[in-house]
Motif scaffolding. Structure first.
Motif, PDB file in Angstrom:
ATOM      1  N   GLY A  47      -1.939  -4.420  14.572  1.00 56.31           N
ATOM      2  CA  GLY A  47      -1.143  -3.984  13.438  1.00 56.31           C
ATOM      3  C   GLY A  47      -1.237  -2.482  13.254  1.00 56.31           C
ATOM      4  O   GLY A  47      -2.011  -1.791  13.925  1.00 56.31           O
ATOM      5  N   VAL A  48      -0.420  -1.956  12.336  1.00 59.74           N
ATOM      6  CA  VAL A  48      -0.455  -0.536  12.009  1.00 59.74           C
ATOM      7  C   VAL A  48      -1.008  -0.380  10.597  1.00 59.74           C
ATOM      8  O   VAL A  48      -0.932  -1.292   9.773  1.00 59.74           O
ATOM      9  N   ASP A  49      -1.554   0.781  10.328  1.00 58.08           N
ATOM     10  CA  ASP A  49      -2.147   1.089   9.030  1.00 58.08           C
ATOM     11  C   ASP A  49      -1.095   0.961   7.924  1.00 58.08           C
ATOM     12  O   ASP A  49      -0.062   1.625   7.959  1.00 58.08           O
ATOM     13  N   LEU A  50      -1.378   0.100   6.933  1.00 56.50           N
ATOM     14  CA  LEU A  50      -0.416  -0.121   5.846  1.00 56.50           C
ATOM     15  C   LEU A  50      -0.114   1.161   5.086  1.00 56.50           C
ATOM     16  O   LEU A  50       1.021   1.373   4.633  1.00 56.50           O
ATOM     17  N   SER A  51      -1.097   2.027   4.931  1.00 56.00           N
ATOM     18  CA  SER A  51      -0.853   3.261   4.176  1.00 56.00           C
ATOM     19  C   SER A  51       0.197   4.126   4.849  1.00 56.00           C
ATOM     20  O   SER A  51       0.920   4.875   4.177  1.00 56.00           O
ATOM     21  N   GLU A  52       0.324   4.026   6.186  1.00 55.40           N
ATOM     22  CA  GLU A  52       1.358   4.788   6.882  1.00 55.40           C
ATOM     23  C   GLU A  52       2.752   4.283   6.533  1.00 55.40           C
ATOM     24  O   GLU A  52       3.717   5.050   6.540  1.00 55.40           O
ATOM     25  N   ILE A  53       2.863   3.011   6.236  1.00 58.00           N
ATOM     26  CA  ILE A  53       4.140   2.415   5.829  1.00 58.00           C
ATOM     27  C   ILE A  53       4.505   2.848   4.413  1.00 58.00           C
ATOM     28  O   ILE A  53       5.674   3.047   4.081  1.00 58.00           O
ATOM     29  N   ASP A  98     -13.411  -1.386  -1.592  1.00 54.62           N
ATOM     30  CA  ASP A  98     -12.593  -0.667  -0.613  1.00 54.62           C
ATOM     31  C   ASP A  98     -11.406  -1.482  -0.108  1.00 54.62           C
ATOM     32  O   ASP A  98     -10.879  -1.208   0.968  1.00 54.62           O
ATOM     33  N   MET A  99     -10.960  -2.489  -0.875  1.00 55.67           N
ATOM     34  CA  MET A  99      -9.810  -3.289  -0.468  1.00 55.67           C
ATOM     35  C   MET A  99      -8.540  -2.530  -0.842  1.00 55.67           C
ATOM     36  O   MET A  99      -8.040  -2.608  -1.954  1.00 55.67           O
ATOM     37  N   ARG A 100      -8.020  -1.757   0.101  1.00 57.91           N
ATOM     38  CA  ARG A 100      -6.884  -0.871  -0.160  1.00 57.91           C
ATOM     39  C   ARG A 100      -6.056  -0.720   1.111  1.00 57.91           C
ATOM     40  O   ARG A 100      -6.493  -1.111   2.201  1.00 57.91           O
ATOM     41  N   PRO A 101      -4.850  -0.147   1.007  1.00 59.22           N
ATOM     42  CA  PRO A 101      -3.939  -0.094   2.157  1.00 59.22           C
ATOM     43  C   PRO A 101      -4.502   0.576   3.405  1.00 59.22           C
ATOM     44  O   PRO A 101      -4.143   0.194   4.516  1.00 59.22           O
ATOM     45  N   PRO A 110     -19.061  -8.734 -11.735  1.00 56.51           N
ATOM     46  CA  PRO A 110     -18.445  -9.195 -12.985  1.00 56.51           C
ATOM     47  C   PRO A 110     -16.964  -9.500 -12.799  1.00 56.51           C
ATOM     48  O   PRO A 110     -16.236  -8.740 -12.156  1.00 56.51           O
ATOM     49  N   ALA A 111     -16.521 -10.609 -13.366  1.00 58.84           N
ATOM     50  CA  ALA A 111     -15.160 -11.079 -13.140  1.00 58.84           C
ATOM     51  C   ALA A 111     -14.111 -10.047 -13.526  1.00 58.84           C
ATOM     52  O   ALA A 111     -13.054  -9.956 -12.893  1.00 58.84           O
ATOM     53  N   HIS A 112     -14.381  -9.253 -14.560  1.00 54.52           N
ATOM     54  CA  HIS A 112     -13.348  -8.331 -15.028  1.00 54.52           C
ATOM     55  C   HIS A 112     -13.104  -7.182 -14.053  1.00 54.52           C
ATOM     56  O   HIS A 112     -12.054  -6.545 -14.113  1.00 54.52           O
ATOM     57  N   LEU A 113     -14.048  -6.888 -13.132  1.00 54.02           N
ATOM     58  CA  LEU A 113     -13.774  -5.886 -12.111  1.00 54.02           C
ATOM     59  C   LEU A 113     -12.673  -6.369 -11.164  1.00 54.02           C
ATOM     60  O   LEU A 113     -11.869  -5.581 -10.674  1.00 54.02           O
ATOM     61  N   ALA A 114     -12.678  -7.673 -10.894  1.00 51.55           N
ATOM     62  CA  ALA A 114     -11.667  -8.252 -10.015  1.00 51.55           C
ATOM     63  C   ALA A 114     -10.367  -8.537 -10.758  1.00 51.55           C
ATOM     64  O   ALA A 114      -9.408  -9.035 -10.161  1.00 51.55           O
ATOM     65  N   ALA A 115     -10.322  -8.220 -12.051  1.00 49.36           N
ATOM     66  CA  ALA A 115      -9.115  -8.441 -12.851  1.00 49.36           C
ATOM     67  C   ALA A 115      -8.566  -7.116 -13.349  1.00 49.36           C
ATOM     68  O   ALA A 115      -8.050  -7.014 -14.459  1.00 49.36           O
ATOM     69  N   ASP A 116      -8.679  -6.094 -12.511  1.00 49.53           N
ATOM     70  CA  ASP A 116      -8.115  -4.777 -12.824  1.00 49.53           C
ATOM     71  C   ASP A 116      -6.874  -4.538 -11.967  1.00 49.53           C
ATOM     72  O   ASP A 116      -6.760  -5.069 -10.855  1.00 49.53           O
ATOM     73  N   VAL A 117      -5.970  -3.723 -12.479  1.00 50.50           N
ATOM     74  CA  VAL A 117      -4.913  -3.190 -11.623  1.00 50.50           C
ATOM     75  C   VAL A 117      -5.590  -2.429 -10.478  1.00 50.50           C
ATOM     76  O   VAL A 117      -6.524  -1.662 -10.724  1.00 50.50           O
ATOM     77  N   PRO A 118      -5.170  -2.618  -9.230  1.00 52.97           N
ATOM     78  CA  PRO A 118      -5.778  -1.858  -8.136  1.00 52.97           C
ATOM     79  C   PRO A 118      -5.652  -0.360  -8.366  1.00 52.97           C
ATOM     80  O   PRO A 118      -4.573   0.135  -8.688  1.00 52.97           O
ATOM     81  N   SER A 119      -6.743   0.359  -8.197  1.00 57.92           N
ATOM     82  CA  SER A 119      -6.724   1.803  -8.448  1.00 57.92           C
ATOM     83  C   SER A 119      -5.989   2.580  -7.368  1.00 57.92           C
ATOM     84  O   SER A 119      -5.699   3.764  -7.539  1.00 57.92           O
TER      85      SER A 119
END
Length: 447
Positions: free
Chosen positions: A117-123, A281-284, A309-318
């Protein structure tokens, strides 16, 4: 952003250079070098079958050396868990081991499948970016294309939101029962930064245990931030006002923990007492896609992933603008960031809502989309973000959390009484730091 300790940073650079030299000297049968933030990977291709594998090492100098094996072990466990429990496309681990079993004696390692695959951030990024610049989301990106990408990521986040753990920490599989558990401390990106670039004593973090309560986890972060400010000699340079402002900001962060209902797993969206897998670090830039179909083919680099903590996983991705919020703050572009980020946050929340409806992936009594919206609109997003940014916590507090009635007014009498001693201590520290730096021939050569 608070500055890194330049001496510690130069020490880390020297370690990385030596590691790279040893790697290059031992790669005669390996074909391609892959460099990431924390790892160096080498691709090996079987000349007969064409099959490729990746041999990956955590970088000395980027990862605190005594923690490299722990980091590898934790990531291997997360990859196995994700392949077992979710549809997230992650590489299969073929082999892994400690330093003494390492090819070329280069440290703990993972051998895994090569993912196409190619780097999503490049897309997603603005075309024509200079390679030295941080990528920024293309403001003219096709919204249908972006919706399709957001919906795929929303599926992954919804799957993760349904998987719960009893404590905060690193996950592992019990050999006897085959059950997944949390038995060890959380090893986080923030902890690694504190030690490698912020002069925080590693031994104070080595004794950590898994957390039973959210409040304990956040109060521990607040304590680490205060220790960092106390120990890093150049964190405020030669500026008395900045030194005191950073003191105040880190106390304000601590005092806002109960204000935003971050206590014992309970927050205003009503989802309390549960812990979920969270990856800093789950990002494009760590995702690969098929450039023709835009289907995500791989999500990579799960280091520093823990039950959190659950609320960290319930944030808009930064990462919605690709360039992270702290970088915009460093560039003094807060207003521009907010103007551009708000509509993308709404677009992402709508994508989560569509997936919840279509896939019937709901979490408890409150949909994940509602939790994400509540976090963003209440401002808890910023407390959560600050908790993960040891070098940017002050700027986040100043720009987004230190509203009317906050700031120095939140300090108690004993804290205010520390001002003269603390400022004097930081100014003396900085002078000692300057003398050491000026006597270091590595910096003389650089000038």
């Amino acid at each position: 952003m608070a500055p890194y300790d330049n001496i510690a940073d130069r020490n880390a650079q020297d370690e990385r250079i030596e590691f790279a030299r040893r790697l290059i000297n031992n790669r005669s049968d390996l074909i391609t070098l892959l460099k990431g933030s924390f790892n160096i990977g080498l691709i090996h291709e079987n000349r007969g079958s064409g099959e490729k594998i990746v041999l990956r090492f955590p970088c000395t100098g980027t990862v605190h050396a005594p923690w490299r094996e722990e980091k590898v072990r934790n990531e291997v466990a997360v990859l196995e868990y994700l392949r077992e429990k979710t549809s997230i496309p992650v590489p299969r681990v073929l082999c892994w081991g400690p330093a003494e079993e390492s090819p070329y004696q280069l440290g703990p390692f993972i051998i895994m499948d090569f993912m196409e695959g190619v780097d999503l951030s490049e897309i997603m990024e603005t075309p024509g970016r200079d390679k030295d610049e941080v990528p920024v989301l293309n403001p003219n990106i096709d919204n249908e294309k972006l919706d399709y990408l957001f919906e795929q990521i929303a599926v992954y986040l919804l799957e993760l939101s349904r998987l719960e753990f009893p404590r905060i920490g690193a996950i592992s599989k019990d050999v006897a029962s085959g059950e997944w558990t949390v038995a060890d401390r959380p090893l986080t990106w923030n902890m690694n930064e504190l030690v490698t670039l912020g002069d925080h004593p590693a031994e104070e973090l080595d004794g950590m245990e898994p957390y039973e309560r959210v409040s304990d986890s956040f109060l521990s972060k607040a304590s680490h931030f205060k220790t960092h400010l106390e120990r890093q000699r150049n964190v405020a340079q030669d500026d008395e006002k900045e030194a005191w402002d950073r003191f105040v900001a880190r106390r304000v962060f601590e005092k806002l923990i109960p204000v935003y209902n971050v206590s014992d797993g309970v927050h205003s969206a009503g989802e309390g007492g549960r812990f979920r897998l969270f990856c800093d670090d789950m990002r494009p830039t760590n995702m690969l896609v098929d450039p023709e179909t835009l289907r995500i083919t791989a999500v990579l680099d799960w280091e520093f992933t823990n039950a959190m903590p659950a609320h960290l996983a319930a944030d808009v991705p930064s990462w919605l603008l690709l360039k992270r919020p702290n970088v915009w703050l460093d560039e003094d572009k807060t207003d521009e960031f907010v103007r551009l980020f708000k509509p993308r946050a709404e677009q992402f929340i709508r994508a989560v809502e569509r997936v919840e409806t279509r896939e019937q992936l709901r979490t408890g009594s409150t949909p994940l989309s509602a939790q994400v919206r509540d976090s963003w609109e209440s401002g808890r997003f910023w407390l959560n973000f600050a908790s993960r940014c040891c070098f940017d916590v002050d700027e986040v507090v100043w720009e987004f959390l230190q509203g009317e009635g906050r700031g120095e007014a939140m300090l108690d009498e004993s804290e205010r009484a520390q001002k003269a001693r603390f400022v004097k201590h930081k100014m003396e520290q900085f002078q000692q730091y300057l003398k050491e730096k000026e006597s270091d021939p590595r910096f003389a050569k650089a000038e």
